[in-house]
Design an enzyme around this catalytic site. Structure first.
Site, mmCIF file in Angstrom:
data_model
loop_
_atom_site.group_PDB
_atom_site.id
_atom_site.type_symbol
_atom_site.label_atom_id
_atom_site.label_comp_id
_atom_site.label_asym_id
_atom_site.label_seq_id
_atom_site.Cartn_x
_atom_site.Cartn_y
_atom_site.Cartn_z
ATOM 1 N N SER A 275 0.811 -1.224 0.000
ATOM 2 C CA SER A 275 0.000 0.000 0.000
ATOM 3 C C SER A 275 0.840 1.268 0.000
ATOM 4 O O SER A 275 0.529 2.231 -0.697
ATOM 5 C CB SER A 275 -0.935 0.008 1.212
ATOM 6 O OG SER A 275 -1.746 -1.147 1.176
ATOM 7 N N HIS B 173 7.573 -4.329 5.169
ATOM 8 C CA HIS B 173 7.928 -3.391 6.243
ATOM 9 C C HIS B 173 9.417 -3.429 6.552
ATOM 10 O O HIS B 173 9.947 -2.519 7.172
ATOM 11 C CB HIS B 173 7.153 -3.732 7.518
ATOM 12 C CG HIS B 173 5.699 -3.436 7.410
ATOM 13 N ND1 HIS B 173 5.157 -2.223 7.772
ATOM 14 C CD2 HIS B 173 4.663 -4.186 6.957
ATOM 15 C CE1 HIS B 173 3.853 -2.245 7.553
ATOM 16 N NE2 HIS B 173 3.535 -3.418 7.053
ATOM 17 N N ARG C 250 2.010 -12.292 7.969
ATOM 18 C CA ARG C 250 0.987 -11.506 7.277
ATOM 19 C C ARG C 250 1.450 -11.196 5.861
ATOM 20 O O ARG C 250 0.698 -11.324 4.910
ATOM 21 C CB ARG C 250 0.747 -10.232 8.084
ATOM 22 C CG ARG C 250 -0.436 -9.417 7.646
ATOM 23 C CD ARG C 250 -0.590 -8.269 8.624
ATOM 24 N NE ARG C 250 -1.475 -7.259 8.115
ATOM 25 C CZ ARG C 250 -2.679 -7.004 8.599
ATOM 26 N NH1 ARG C 250 -3.144 -7.696 9.607
ATOM 27 N NH2 ARG C 250 -3.412 -6.042 8.082
ATOM 28 N N ARG D 69 -1.042 0.161 14.340
ATOM 29 C CA ARG D 69 -1.045 1.544 13.837
ATOM 30 C C ARG D 69 -2.381 2.233 14.127
ATOM 31 O O ARG D 69 -2.670 3.286 13.582
ATOM 32 C CB ARG D 69 -0.754 1.566 12.329
ATOM 33 C CG ARG D 69 -1.782 0.874 11.487
ATOM 34 C CD ARG D 69 -1.508 1.020 10.004
ATOM 35 N NE ARG D 69 -2.444 0.177 9.258
ATOM 36 C CZ ARG D 69 -2.232 -0.266 8.041
ATOM 37 N NH1 ARG D 69 -1.108 0.031 7.418
ATOM 38 N NH2 ARG D 69 -3.126 -1.016 7.423
ATOM 39 N N ARG E 127 9.392 0.756 6.538
ATOM 40 C CA ARG E 127 8.088 1.347 6.227
ATOM 41 C C ARG E 127 7.548 2.063 7.461
ATOM 42 O O ARG E 127 7.568 1.523 8.558
ATOM 43 C CB ARG E 127 7.130 0.263 5.739
ATOM 44 C CG ARG E 127 5.747 0.812 5.468
ATOM 45 C CD ARG E 127 4.911 -0.126 4.654
ATOM 46 N NE ARG E 127 3.518 -0.044 5.043
ATOM 47 C CZ ARG E 127 2.534 -0.683 4.445
ATOM 48 N NH1 ARG E 127 2.800 -1.471 3.419
ATOM 49 N NH2 ARG E 127 1.299 -0.564 4.853
ATOM 50 N N ASP F 192 4.364 3.455 8.449
ATOM 51 C CA ASP F 192 3.062 3.503 9.115
ATOM 52 C C ASP F 192 2.964 2.633 10.365
ATOM 53 O O ASP F 192 2.371 3.030 11.351
ATOM 54 C CB ASP F 192 1.914 3.214 8.134
ATOM 55 C CG ASP F 192 2.025 1.868 7.446
ATOM 56 O OD1 ASP F 192 3.134 1.300 7.411
ATOM 57 O OD2 ASP F 192 1.005 1.377 6.925
ATOM 58 N N LYS G 75 -6.207 3.208 6.106
ATOM 59 C CA LYS G 75 -5.546 3.648 4.862
ATOM 60 C C LYS G 75 -5.502 5.170 4.725
ATOM 61 O O LYS G 75 -5.171 5.691 3.656
ATOM 62 C CB LYS G 75 -6.247 3.030 3.642
ATOM 63 C CG LYS G 75 -6.232 1.501 3.621
ATOM 64 C CD LYS G 75 -4.836 0.911 3.453
ATOM 65 C CE LYS G 75 -4.863 -0.606 3.552
ATOM 66 N NZ LYS G 75 -3.545 -1.234 3.354
ATOM 67 N N ASP H 146 -4.016 -0.572 -5.547
ATOM 68 C CA ASP H 146 -2.587 -0.341 -5.294
ATOM 69 C C ASP H 146 -1.769 -1.618 -5.433
ATOM 70 O O ASP H 146 -0.575 -1.578 -5.713
ATOM 71 C CB ASP H 146 -2.382 0.284 -3.913
ATOM 72 C CG ASP H 146 -3.134 -0.452 -2.809
ATOM 73 O OD1 ASP H 146 -3.913 -1.390 -3.115
ATOM 74 O OD2 ASP H 146 -2.959 -0.098 -1.626
#
Length: 514
Positions: free
Chosen positions: A64, A125, A155, A193, A263, A265, A336, A444
């Site tokens: 994403s 990530h 994941r 997050r 990453r 987020d 998102k 995406d």
């Protein structure tokens, strides 16, 4: 020149790829009458959202963050994964000033070097090759106390695949003669997050106090015990790993802590818990005075040294719209929201002039298969109102369902998620028709089109490298083949009659028939 329409809406269906194979393909099996009708009625094609086309290594699945940076910037942006891997192969990594300073400060203080991050080959990530390079570099610079705090994936990788990584690092530390795995915990806790501080606090206490639900003398044993408790990698309970004397390794004053996720987020919350003096997410029993370094830039308010600062992207879609006096809206759910704002704007936190933002809270459920529609109805209510207000030239919206429910591995829930999104698209298209607007529907990256791993038979919870849909609901037009995500921003500018800046290397995909 053709008269332009407004608004133009970009609907990003997160995790919505196209796959020929229909087995356990939630998108294929979902009843999607709206998208079926749009595909039959309007020009459409498939575009690429993975690998070299988005600045990732060849064959690497999209994600994403990467997807939205490419969508918003109108150019292929070489991702941190690629940048850092290149720095390692060029031997630049081992002389990186921020990383060297951290290691040296710990050595000089007689302290330890703690390395934390998602221990995974997933490449979304983090990448375990980067973590290995960091361990090697610390020992090469003279560190004798090197402790790895491993967050487990499951994941962006198969749900039970961490054993290979942990075994590899046990062997690595044996070879290096120093260091060990000091703790393991699932990413569900360490990398939240959504302000679920009760989760993050468990990772914080594990690293700072050695406070854990379980204690073992070996990381692989700890993982096997977690599997016996029916915990997949993502959900492994806090487990402290003791040394030969039965001691746990905790973060102390004078130590260094290096966060190896690239990453942003899912790295922000736990980072703030370590370094913000006025942090109030949970009660911190101890706040070690240590040297903290982040691998990349996580947020404007995180002031720790950064090993690889972000590259400055100018003339992204948002900035061009601002400079041309256009109005724009960004809208999504919590999950998102950062993607349609921060990442879409090329890593800039502040909104542009004329840019409004609407955040819809994602439902507070343990996992989204429990509520596959998420907050899509409320999101669509707000989106339809924004369209009908005719206030905006360009609207960017992300529906997270395909991705967030796809990640649970629950096929039936993923089907429901896709059906919920289809219903919402119907309402959006209707609202646009009412005001004479148009929309582009794309994604995406893929996810929900593959819900089982064909090799292992395990649930497939990761993204895919499949192509993603590209539909233009508007004037009579043709669509070029072979497009990629970076072609979307220039396409939007052309549709609204604006010139495309030189920095945008993407090409417009839609050609209106005169």
């Amino acid at each position: 020149m053709t008269t332009t329409k407004r608004p133009i809406a970009l609907l990003i269906l997160d995790g919505w790829g196209y796959r020929e194979n229909t087995h356990m393909n939630a998108i294929f099996h979902a009843k999607t009458p709206v998208l079926d009708r749009l595909n039959a009625q309007y020009p459409h094609g498939l575009i690429s959202g993975s690998g070299l086309d988005v600045g990732l290594p060849d064959g690497q699945m999209g994600n994403s963050e990467v997807g939205h940076i490419n969508l918003g910037s109108g150019r292929i942006v070489y991702q941190e994964l690629t940048r850092i891997s290149k720095a390692i192969s060029d031997h630049e990594f081992e002389t990186n000033p921020a990383l060297c300073d951290a290691v040296d400060s710990a050595i000089n203080a007689g302290g330890a070097v703690h390395i934390m991050g998602l221990l995974s080959p997933g490449g979304v990530h983090s990448h375990e090759e980067h973590i290995e390079a960091m361990c090697r570099m610390a020992v090469a610079r003279g560190a004798t106390k090197v402790y790895l705090h491993a967050f487990l994936d499951g994941r962006d990788t198969p749900p039970r695949s961490a054993k290979a990584s942990l075994s590899h690092f046990d062997d690595l530390f044996t070879t290096l003669g120093h260091g060990r795995v000091a703790s393991i915990i699932g990413r569900y806790f360490a990398m939240d997050r959504d302000n679920r501080w009760d989760r993050v606090s468990q990772a914080y206490e594990l690293i700072t106090q050695g406070k854990a639900k379980f204690q073992y003398d070996n990381a692989v044993t700890a993982l096997e015990a977690a599997y016996a408790r029916d915990e997949n990698d993502e959900f492994v309970s806090s487990s402290a790993i003791t040394d030969v004397d039965g001691k746990v390794a905790t973060l102390q004053d004078g130590d260094a802590l290096i966060f190896m996720n690239f990453r942003a987020d899912r790295a922000r919350q736990i980072t703030r818990s370590f370094i913000h003096p006025d942090f109030d997410g949970f009660e911190r029993a101890v706040v070690p005075k240590m040297h903290f370094v982040t691998l990349t830039e996580y947020a404007g308010d995180i002031t720790a040294p950064i090993a690889y600062p972000s590259e400055n992207l100018v003339n992204t879609l948002g900035e061009v719209l601002q400079n041309r006096g256009r109005t724009q809206l960004r809208i999504s759910e919590t999950e998102k929201y950062a993607h349609v704002t921060f990442f879409f704007n090329g890593g800039k936190e502040e909104p542009f002039e004329g840019e409004d933002r609407i955040l819809i809270n994602s439902p507070k459920v343990a996992t989204y298969d429990l509520q596959p529609e998420m907050s899509s109805t409320e999101l669509t209510d707000k989106l339809v109102a924004a369209i009908e207000s005719t206030k905006y030239d360009v609207i960017i919206c992300n529906y997270p369902n395909g991705d967030m429910v796809g990640h649970t591995g629950n096929f039936d829930a993923a089907v429901k998620a896709c059906e919920a999104v289809d219903t919402c698209i119907g309402r959006v298209v209707e609202a646009l028709a009412k005001v004479g607007g148009e929309c582009i529907i794309t994604a995406d990256h893929g996810n929900a089109e593959q819900m089982t791993d064909e090799t292992t038979g395990q649930a497939h919870t990761a993204h895919t490298s499949e192509l993603v849909p590209f539909i233009f609901v508007g004037r009579d037009a043709t669509i070029d083949k072979g497009g990629k995500l970076s072609d979307v921003a220039p396409t939007i500018l052309q549709l609204i009659g604006e010139t495309i800046p030189a920095e945008m290397k993407g090409k417009p995909l839609i050609h209106i028939k005169e």
